[in-house]
Write a protein that holds these residues in place. Sequence first.
Motif, PDB file in Angstrom:
ATOM      1  N   THR A 143      -7.914  15.985  -9.905  1.00  0.00           N
ATOM      2  CA  THR A 143      -7.747  17.435  -9.761  1.00  0.00           C
ATOM      3  C   THR A 143      -6.336  17.842 -10.150  1.00  0.00           C
ATOM      4  N   ASN A 169     -10.316  11.272  -6.723  1.00  0.00           N
ATOM      5  CA  ASN A 169     -10.774  12.662  -6.813  1.00  0.00           C
ATOM      6  C   ASN A 169      -9.594  13.621  -6.704  1.00  0.00           C
ATOM      7  N   ARG A 170      -8.679  13.357  -5.767  1.00  0.00           N
ATOM      8  CA  ARG A 170      -7.494  14.206  -5.617  1.00  0.00           C
ATOM      9  C   ARG A 170      -6.603  14.129  -6.851  1.00  0.00           C
ATOM     10  N   TYR A 171      -6.376  12.917  -7.326  1.00  0.00           N
ATOM     11  CA  TYR A 171      -5.490  12.727  -8.477  1.00  0.00           C
ATOM     12  C   TYR A 171      -6.034  13.409  -9.725  1.00  0.00           C
ATOM     13  N   LYS A 189      -9.062   9.296  -3.250  1.00  0.00           N
ATOM     14  CA  LYS A 189      -7.755   9.434  -3.884  1.00  0.00           C
ATOM     15  C   LYS A 189      -7.903   9.732  -5.373  1.00  0.00           C
ATOM     16  N   PRO A 234      -5.382  24.686  -3.925  1.00  0.00           N
ATOM     17  CA  PRO A 234      -5.450  23.279  -3.546  1.00  0.00           C
ATOM     18  C   PRO A 234      -6.430  23.049  -2.422  1.00  0.00           C
TER      19      PRO A 234
END
Length: 262
Positions: free
Chosen positions: A186, A182-184, A180, A262
């Motif tokens: 980005t 890592n996603r945030y 999470k 994405p």
Amino acid sequence: MAERIPLSLVVITRDAAPDIAACIASAPFAAEAVVVDSGSRDDTVDVARASGARVVHREFAGFGPQKNFAVGEARHDWVLCLDADERVSPVLAGAIRALFERGAPPAPAYAMARRNRFLGRWLAHGEGYPDWNVRLFDRRRARWTDDAVHEHVVADGPVTRLAGDLMHASAESIEDYVAKQNRYTTLQARAMHARGERAGFARIALSPLTRFLRFYVVRGGFLDGAPGFAHIAIGAFASFLKYTKLRGLEARAGSGNPPAGP
């Protein structure tokens, strides 16, 4: 049962079946519960409806836009916005009830101290507590920002703090928590790049260090033992990732290649 107050509990969900019932049950004072689901593949929708919530489907549009849509679906102007893995503590529930005893609350928005559980321990220092969040507000005088990640509430007036804790009882694994982050990071890097922000060596190197010192030393994160250290260390690494990814977007733009999708 005590009389319910003119307040809508609002939750956005996806694959939150293990959490949503306890979330709704922690706010029995709310006149209604609204769940906006973005395509759960588990039993979230059925569990939410069985818990008394009205469920609306909407494809995910980013955290800020999704929460603003959910607020707009409420039947009451006063809304309490929770995540599915959050619970209203009894003290906080009492403080919210007290606000409405003499009519509409005076402030446009109210913040509550969120207490995070990490590696099986309720954190009491550092980044883990008190993590002040505005979650109760009058939608006529406050709203969520449209940020895709790390959205927050902006109000037309001063925000008041409430007594009691909002319990963030996340049961996600370390693997999921790191994924999470890592996603945030980005999403954050892309938003910063769109605003024209830049990341030089000093920002990449010093941001994680200052974040670690602020929360581990100044705000006493060391008092939470190994869970406190791990929580703050991952947060500091997230700062490193965010600015490194921003630098990568700068380099990609400078080379004439568009940022990756994405």
